[in-house]
Design a protein around this motif. Structure first.
Motif, PDB file in Angstrom:
ATOM      1  N   GLY A  51    -104.367 -70.176  40.768  1.00 44.55           N
ATOM      2  CA  GLY A  51    -104.316 -71.614  41.000  1.00 44.55           C
ATOM      3  C   GLY A  51    -104.958 -71.946  42.338  1.00 44.55           C
ATOM      4  O   GLY A  51    -105.256 -71.048  43.142  1.00 44.55           O
ATOM      5  N   ALA A  52    -105.148 -73.229  42.576  1.00 45.63           N
ATOM      6  CA  ALA A  52    -105.769 -73.663  43.823  1.00 45.63           C
ATOM      7  C   ALA A  52    -104.971 -73.162  45.017  1.00 45.63           C
ATOM      8  O   ALA A  52    -103.744 -73.271  45.046  1.00 45.63           O
ATOM      9  CB  ALA A  52    -105.876 -75.181  43.853  1.00 45.63           C
ATOM     10  N   GLY A  53    -105.671 -72.563  45.970  1.00 51.70           N
ATOM     11  CA  GLY A  53    -105.050 -72.053  47.178  1.00 51.70           C
ATOM     12  C   GLY A  53    -104.475 -70.659  47.072  1.00 51.70           C
ATOM     13  O   GLY A  53    -103.967 -70.116  48.060  1.00 51.70           O
ATOM     14  N   ILE A  54    -104.561 -70.044  45.880  1.00 50.62           N
ATOM     15  CA  ILE A  54    -103.966 -68.718  45.658  1.00 50.62           C
ATOM     16  C   ILE A  54    -105.041 -67.766  45.137  1.00 50.62           C
ATOM     17  O   ILE A  54    -105.619 -68.004  44.074  1.00 50.62           O
ATOM     18  CB  ILE A  54    -102.819 -68.774  44.638  1.00 50.62           C
ATOM     19  N   THR A  55    -105.320 -66.712  45.899  1.00 50.17           N
ATOM     20  CA  THR A  55    -106.268 -65.693  45.456  1.00 50.17           C
ATOM     21  C   THR A  55    -105.682 -64.313  45.729  1.00 50.17           C
ATOM     22  O   THR A  55    -104.779 -64.155  46.566  1.00 50.17           O
ATOM     23  CB  THR A  55    -107.625 -65.806  46.183  1.00 50.17           C
ATOM     24  N   ASP A  56    -106.206 -63.330  45.029  1.00 47.19           N
ATOM     25  CA  ASP A  56    -105.745 -61.959  45.240  1.00 47.19           C
ATOM     26  C   ASP A  56    -106.856 -61.000  44.865  1.00 47.19           C
ATOM     27  O   ASP A  56    -107.820 -61.368  44.172  1.00 47.19           O
ATOM     28  CB  ASP A  56    -104.490 -61.670  44.417  1.00 47.19           C
ATOM     29  N   GLN A  57    -106.712 -59.754  45.358  1.00 45.95           N
ATOM     30  CA  GLN A  57    -107.744 -58.752  45.129  1.00 45.95           C
ATOM     31  C   GLN A  57    -107.562 -58.078  43.785  1.00 45.95           C
ATOM     32  O   GLN A  57    -106.449 -57.876  43.317  1.00 45.95           O
ATOM     33  CB  GLN A  57    -107.681 -57.697  46.239  1.00 45.95           C
ATOM     34  N   GLY A  58    -108.700 -57.694  43.213  1.00 50.13           N
ATOM     35  CA  GLY A  58    -108.682 -56.910  42.002  1.00 50.13           C
ATOM     36  C   GLY A  58    -108.938 -55.451  42.303  1.00 50.13           C
ATOM     37  O   GLY A  58    -108.542 -54.938  43.346  1.00 50.13           O
ATOM     38  N   GLU A  59    -109.652 -54.810  41.410  1.00 49.15           N
ATOM     39  CA  GLU A  59    -109.889 -53.367  41.482  1.00 49.15           C
ATOM     40  C   GLU A  59    -110.945 -52.992  42.518  1.00 49.15           C
ATOM     41  O   GLU A  59    -110.854 -51.951  43.174  1.00 49.15           O
ATOM     42  CB  GLU A  59    -110.328 -52.897  40.096  1.00 49.15           C
ATOM     43  N   VAL A  60    -111.981 -53.842  42.688  1.00 48.90           N
ATOM     44  CA  VAL A  60    -113.103 -53.506  43.574  1.00 48.90           C
ATOM     45  C   VAL A  60    -113.432 -54.681  44.499  1.00 48.90           C
ATOM     46  O   VAL A  60    -114.505 -55.277  44.426  1.00 48.90           O
ATOM     47  CB  VAL A  60    -114.352 -53.092  42.753  1.00 48.90           C
ATOM     48  N   PRO A  61    -112.538 -55.044  45.431  1.00 44.25           N
ATOM     49  CA  PRO A  61    -112.740 -56.241  46.246  1.00 44.25           C
ATOM     50  C   PRO A  61    -113.621 -56.080  47.479  1.00 44.25           C
ATOM     51  O   PRO A  61    -114.071 -57.086  48.049  1.00 44.25           O
ATOM     52  CB  PRO A  61    -111.306 -56.568  46.688  1.00 44.25           C
ATOM     53  N   ASN A  62    -113.877 -54.842  47.904  1.00 43.66           N
ATOM     54  CA  ASN A  62    -114.565 -54.634  49.180  1.00 43.66           C
ATOM     55  C   ASN A  62    -115.981 -55.201  49.144  1.00 43.66           C
ATOM     56  O   ASN A  62    -116.754 -54.928  48.236  1.00 43.66           O
ATOM     57  CB  ASN A  62    -114.607 -53.145  49.512  1.00 43.66           C
ATOM     58  N   GLY A  63    -116.295 -55.978  50.197  1.00 43.48           N
ATOM     59  CA  GLY A  63    -117.624 -56.575  50.313  1.00 43.48           C
ATOM     60  C   GLY A  63    -117.716 -57.967  49.726  1.00 43.48           C
ATOM     61  O   GLY A  63    -118.786 -58.588  49.784  1.00 43.48           O
ATOM     62  N   TYR A  64    -116.610 -58.461  49.175  1.00 44.23           N
ATOM     63  CA  TYR A  64    -116.595 -59.771  48.523  1.00 44.23           C
ATOM     64  C   TYR A  64    -115.451 -60.625  49.060  1.00 44.23           C
ATOM     65  O   TYR A  64    -114.364 -60.116  49.311  1.00 44.23           O
ATOM     66  CB  TYR A  64    -116.404 -59.634  47.014  1.00 44.23           C
ATOM     67  N   ASN A  65    -115.711 -61.924  49.194  1.00 49.33           N
ATOM     68  CA  ASN A  65    -114.666 -62.879  49.537  1.00 49.33           C
ATOM     69  C   ASN A  65    -114.637 -63.994  48.513  1.00 49.33           C
ATOM     70  O   ASN A  65    -115.670 -64.344  47.918  1.00 49.33           O
ATOM     71  CB  ASN A  65    -114.923 -63.509  50.918  1.00 49.33           C
TER      72      ASN A  65
END
Lengths: 113, 116
Positions: A51-65
């Motif tokens: 939802g808006a304002g809520i993010t989380d990392q997946g399996e391969v998050p490095n190098g990405y925002n």
């Protein structure tokens, strides 16, 4: 009904450059996510948002925002591109119910040289 | 952790013959399973899903899938293959976030080739 729209469709970057892959959906889906697809590895989850304002990392998050300021948009940022980030990127969205299927964008083919 | 496996990288079938694309899963609790298809240079398209109920699920383009809880399998089938069915097929399971639907975990994909 446009579904999930990704831009650009193709992009070539030089190592160290930054860019933002855009993703927008018009279905009022709570859940949005970014995947990368590489040969023989299926689709791997980079980041997701419930939802808006809520993010989380997946399996391969490095190098990405990512950020999610609105329900509709979920941009993916590469801060300093590397050749290992050469891939096809897919954005997907769905309702936040377990039986809900995903709607995928048409993909962005990124090459980092 | 939830996981999905597609044991075959490639399946070759003659047009008109039945086809099967295999998928096995490992989940805690009841699985929510999906099949997607990807045509060359396109995004993924939804084919069918199993949530609950009848173990034989019918989907788009004449495809069906059989859920087998004892074998933890969800194989994709079609009675008579078409050349136009040639594509990359993905099996997936939906994980939980906050007790709701969340991450879709994919198998590695199976390339289906249907020859005339």
């Amino acid at each position: 009904n446009a579904g999930v729209t990704q831009t650009p469709k193709f992009q070539v970057l030089k190592t160290g450059q930054s860019m933002t892959l855009q993703c927008a959906q018009d279905m009022n889906h709570e859940y949005m996510s970014w995947y990368r697809q590489d040969p023989g590895m299926g689709l791997r989850l980079i980041h997701y948002s419930v939802g808006a304002g809520i993010t989380d990392q997946g399996e391969v998050p490095n190098g990405y925002n990512v950020s999610r300021s609105t329900t509709e948009d979920f941009p993916l940022r590469l801060l300093s591109a590397a050749p290992s980030q050469t891939s096809v990127y897919f954005c997907a969205s769905s309702y936040l119910i377990r039986g809900g299927g995903y709607t995928f964008g048409s993909g962005t083919r990124l090459t980092v040289v | 952790a939830q996981s999905v496996a597609q044991p075959e990288d490639q399946v070759n079938v003659a047009e008109g013959n039945p086809l099967t694309v295999k998928c096995t899963y490992s989940v805690s609790g009841n699985p929510y399973l999906f099949w997607y298809v990807q045509y060359p240079n396109r995004g993924l398209q939804f084919l069918l899903k199993y949530i609950t109920g009848d173990n034989l699920v019918k989907g788009s383009y004449g495809f069906e899938a059989e859920f087998n809880k004892s074998q933890t399998s969800f194989h994709l089938k079609k009675p008579s293959a078409l050349v136009s069915d040639s594509a990359l097929y993905f099996c997936a399971v939906r994980d939980l976030i906050y007790n709701q639907g969340g991450k879709l975990i994919f198998g590695q994909g199976t390339e289906l080739s249907v020859k005339p």
